[in-house]
Design an enzyme around this catalytic site. Structure first.
Site, PDB file in Angstrom:
ATOM      1  N   TRP A   1       2.770   3.865   8.685  1.00 43.00           N
ATOM      2  CA  TRP A   1       2.622   4.731   7.498  1.00 43.00           C
ATOM      3  C   TRP A   1       2.237   5.953   7.729  1.00 43.00           C
ATOM      4  CZ3 TRP A   1       4.833   2.657   3.564  1.00 43.00           C
ATOM      5  CH2 TRP A   1       4.651   1.257   3.319  1.00 43.00           C
TER       6      TRP A   1
ATOM      7  N   ASP B   1      -5.077   9.005   3.855  1.00 40.77           N
ATOM      8  CA  ASP B   1      -4.222   8.064   3.286  1.00 40.77           C
ATOM      9  C   ASP B   1      -5.372   6.882   3.289  1.00 40.77           C
ATOM     10  OD1 ASP B   1      -2.692   5.921   2.479  1.00 40.77           O
ATOM     11  OD2 ASP B   1      -1.097   6.245   3.778  1.00 40.77           O
TER      12      ASP B   1
ATOM     13  N   LYS C   1      -3.513  -2.051  -3.205  1.00 39.11           N
ATOM     14  CA  LYS C   1      -4.506  -2.961  -2.269  1.00 39.11           C
ATOM     15  C   LYS C   1      -5.829  -3.266  -2.732  1.00 39.11           C
ATOM     16  CE  LYS C   1      -0.827  -1.704   0.600  1.00 39.11           C
ATOM     17  NZ  LYS C   1      -0.086  -0.540   0.912  1.00 39.11           N
TER      18      LYS C   1
HETATM   19  C1  LIG Z   1       0.910   0.475   1.237  1.00 39.28           C
HETATM   20  C2  LIG Z   1       0.764   1.460   1.909  1.00 39.28           C
HETATM   21  C3  LIG Z   1       1.561   2.807   1.657  1.00 39.28           C
HETATM   22  C4  LIG Z   1       2.486   2.608   0.885  1.00 39.28           C
HETATM   23  O1  LIG Z   1       2.306   2.562  -0.459  1.00 39.28           O
HETATM   24  P1  LIG Z   1       3.348   3.031  -1.887  1.00 39.28           P
HETATM   25  O2  LIG Z   1       2.434   2.978  -2.932  1.00 39.28           O
HETATM   26  O3  LIG Z   1       4.357   1.336  -1.617  1.00 39.28           O
HETATM   27  O4  LIG Z   1       4.212   4.036  -1.595  1.00 39.28           O
HETATM   28  C5  LIG Z   1       1.137   3.703   2.363  1.00 39.28           C
HETATM   29  N1  LIG Z   1       0.119   3.857   3.183  1.00 39.28           N
HETATM   30  C6  LIG Z   1      -0.692   2.812   3.491  1.00 39.28           C
HETATM   31  C7  LIG Z   1      -1.902   2.858   4.365  1.00 39.28           C
HETATM   32  C8  LIG Z   1      -0.370   1.713   2.864  1.00 39.28           C
HETATM   33  O5  LIG Z   1      -1.211   0.586   3.120  1.00 39.28           O
END
Ligand SMILES: *Cc1c(COP(=O)(O)O)cnc(C)c1O
Length: 367
Positions: A106, A177, A201
């Site tokens: 990511w 993030d 999540k």
């Molecule tokens: C799941 C995830 C993403 C992607 O998220 P989307 O909502 O599908 O764009 C980005 N960063 C991390 C750390 C993730 O776990």
């Protein structure tokens, strides 16, 4: 009425399990939201009932995370993936440079987008060892003096690593993030200029991304962007510039109100640590069979990743897990093996059953 016992033990990485209480509340309120005679999906996002919900969702975020008043709470769309672009689009350009900690897939994607909008510098990477670690000390980083921001991924969902301390950037705002570990525990937000997290999540369903942005970072945002892609638009319009993902915000409210009822972030941290310990103990107890992917100092409390001695055993392990209603344990293709995602809403009992299964599976192999 479906009880927790009738639901499976859900270890999916995202979208992921939600608290039964939050789902049941949605079930009760589905046909008649707040006495309107309509569902929350069927009313105007400018109605007083929706606006009250919107305020409640924002104030739950503020309260749980103890946000100071110079932070704005936004509910946007496009997932964390659009934030990979919006962050540099708003903050880079000219001679400004952003530092990126490349701790997983990511983070790599975030960096790829930033390169489209300005200068970047890789201040750390663990790619050579397939992202099995995160930095433990600031001297592992090569930070750029005077950088515009330092971007990090607090929890690496795919590889199962997590930053247990955040770097000291000498006042350079952190941009994080936190999609897969937001609100897993209390932490000091003040070094962070911007935090984003896809909801699917730890916060609710997919379709909503939570963004928290500090005043001084907002001030620095570029002007003249496409209207929907500027943070200013969404702050000025309180996330209601266009139609927000109303049902997603509603579910996020239900999840956060459950979290608050459980005792908030301090209590959820205690449970999360207990859950993670059960699984790492099971891995460490059988080193001939289970190999954890993350180095012990970098292990995640949210996503536990491990391989078995060979693929045949992995298949047998996963098959046996399904038979016990332990679902969603197949690892991501870039790591292989198994992954148990044990977000806030995953019950301690579910994790205990998985740990017991891991022990008994190991017992069968040595017979
Ligand atoms: C799941 C995830 C993403 C992607 O998220 P989307 O909502 O599908 O764009 C980005 N960063 C991390 C750390 C993730 O776990």
């Amino acid at each position: 009425m479906i009880t927790q016992q009738q639901r499976v033990h859900n270890f999916y990485a995202g979208p992921a399990t939600m608290p039964l209480e939050a789902l049941e509340r949605a079930q009760r309120e589905l046909l008649d939201f707040e006495g309107t005679g309509m569902s929350v999906m069927e009313i105007s996002h400018r109605s007083k009932e929706y606006l009250a919900l919107h305020e409640e969702a924002k104030s739950l975020v503020r309260e749980l995370m103890q946000l100071p008043s110079n932070y704005h709470v936004l509910f946007l769309q496009g997932g964390a993936s659009l934030q990979f672009s919006m962050v540099p689009m708003n903050l880079l350009g000219g001679d400004r440079t952003a530092d990126y900690l490349v701790t997983g897939d990511w983070a790599k994607k975030a960096l790829k987008e930033a390169k489209l909008f300005g200068k970047t510098h890789v201040a750390y990477t663990a790619e050579a060892t397939n992202f099995d670690r995160v930095p433990q000390a600031d001297d592992e980083l090569t930070l750029t003096p005077g950088a515009t921001y330092v971007h990090l991924t607090s929890n690496n969902t795919i590889h199962g690593t997590q930053l247990h301390r955040f770097p000291d950037t000498q006042g350079v705002p952190l941009v994080a993030d936190m999609s897969s570990d937001i609100m897993w525990r209390p932490f000091d937000v003040t070094p962070f200029g911007l935090i984003y997290a896809g909801a699917q999540k730890n916060l609710g369903p997919s379709g909503v991304v939570l963004v928290i942005i500090r005043d001084d970072v907002l001030e620095r945002c570029n002007e003249g962007l496409a209207t929907m892609l500027g943070y200013r638009t969404h702050v000025q319009n309180d996330s209601l510039y266009n139609t927000p993902p109303t049902f997603g915000v509603y579910m996020l409210r239900n999840v956060l109100s459950w979290l608050k009822g459980q005792g908030g972030l301090a209590e959820i941290e205690r449970r999360n640590l207990a859950k993670a310990k059960l699984l790492y103990d099971a891995i460490d107890a059988h080193p001939d069979l289970y190999q954890g992917h993350a180095r012990p100092d970098s292990r995640s409390t949210m996503n536990v990743t491990w391989r078995l001695a060979n693929e045949e055993l992995e298949k047998a392990f996963l098959k046996g897990a399904e038979e016990r209603d332990l679902v969603g344990l197949k690892g991501h293709r870039s790591v292989g093996g198994c992954r148990a995602s044990i977000y806030n809403a995953v019950a301690l009992d579910s994790v205990r059953l998985l740990a017991e299964y891991m022990d008994s599976f190991a017992g069968q192999q040595t017979k």
